[in-house]
Design an enzyme around this catalytic site. Structure first.
Site, PDB file in Angstrom:
ATOM      1  CG  HIS A   1      79.593   1.989  10.362  1.00 12.85           C
ATOM      2  ND1 HIS A   1      79.887   2.709  11.502  1.00 12.85           N
ATOM      3  CD2 HIS A   1      78.970   0.863  10.781  1.00 12.85           C
ATOM      4  CE1 HIS A   1      79.480   2.038  12.563  1.00 12.85           C
ATOM      5  NE2 HIS A   1      78.916   0.913  12.152  1.00 12.85           N
TER       6      HIS A   1
ATOM      7  CD  GLU B   1      82.001   5.417   9.978  1.00 15.12           C
ATOM      8  OE1 GLU B   1      81.936   4.659  10.963  1.00 15.12           O
ATOM      9  OE2 GLU B   1      80.993   5.972   9.465  1.00 15.12           O
TER      10      GLU B   1
ATOM     11  CB  CYS C   1      75.759   2.573  13.547  1.00 12.39           C
ATOM     12  SG  CYS C   1      75.703   0.787  13.886  1.00 12.39           S
TER      13      CYS C   1
END
Length: 212
Positions: free
Chosen positions: A192, A194, A87
């Site tokens: 992202h 994750e 990001c």
């Protein structure tokens, strides 16, 4: 093997820490350490720089930790450690950011970070939610990932690369929006990983085994 997940008070690291630790355990990639200690970063085998919020605020926050940015730069530029920016962490790889004010980046990927301007005015900013990746060129960190696989985005600004060979993947949001950049031992993801479920976990695992 130590992977340093850099903590500089820019966003919630809980989900990233969990995802990286899970994949490090599953792949035998060693230990994941959340740290703001320049000495730990300097000695790490891999470095992950996340970032949430505005570019100038993140850059200032990183600079607020004495020696931390220098440790990252030395490890990546001089020691050749694999680096992943996520990001705003990816955006800081650029030459400069243009959010609110001009802010210098690491200048690893030539280009600017500028506001997303969709050709369709009905599309909302920020660009938020799932979008399909369009792979521009192969990369070891994208092993097992194909065009059409999606990732989770939350951002209003995006990198515009000067050299197209640095563009690894993009998405379509009423125009091309940079999703992944890379050069040498450095890779950045605007989304992202994750939060991108199985696709994101695969990319994290690939990064943890990447030997550029």
């Amino acid at each position: 093997m130590i992977t340093a997940l850099v903590d500089y008070d820019s966003g919630n690291l809980h989900s990233a820490e969990k995802a990286f630790q899970r994949m490090a355990t599953e792949t035998g990639a060693g230990e994941v350490v959340v740290t703001s200690d320049p000495k730990v970063v300097a000695s790490a085998d891999r470095i992950v720089l996340p970032g949430d919020g505005a570019y100038p605020a993140c850059r200032a926050a990183l600079g607020g930790y004495e020696g931390l940015a220098d440790a990252i730069i030395d490890a990546v530029e001089n020691k050749g450690r694999p680096f992943l920016g996520i990001c705003v962490g990816m955006q800081m790889m650029a030459t400069r950011g243009l959010e609110f004010e001009e802010t210098s980046g690491f200048d690893w990927i030539k280009g600017d970070v500028a506001a997303i301007t969709p050709k369709d005015p009905s599309l909302k900013i920020p660009h938020m939610g799932w979008n399909d990746l369009i792979i521009d060129q192969p990369h070891p960190v994208l092993a097992g990932i194909e065009t059409g696989d999606h990732a989770y985005f939350v951002h209003s600004y995006a990198m515009k690369v000067s050299d197209p060979t640095d563009l690894i993947a993009h998405v379509d949001y009423a125009g091309d929006v940079t999703a992944i950049v890379g050069r040498d031992n450095k890779i950045g993801m605007q989304f992202h990983p994750e939060k991108s479920q199985a696709n994101g976990l695969r990319m994290i695992a690939n990064f943890l085994s990447w030997a550029p």
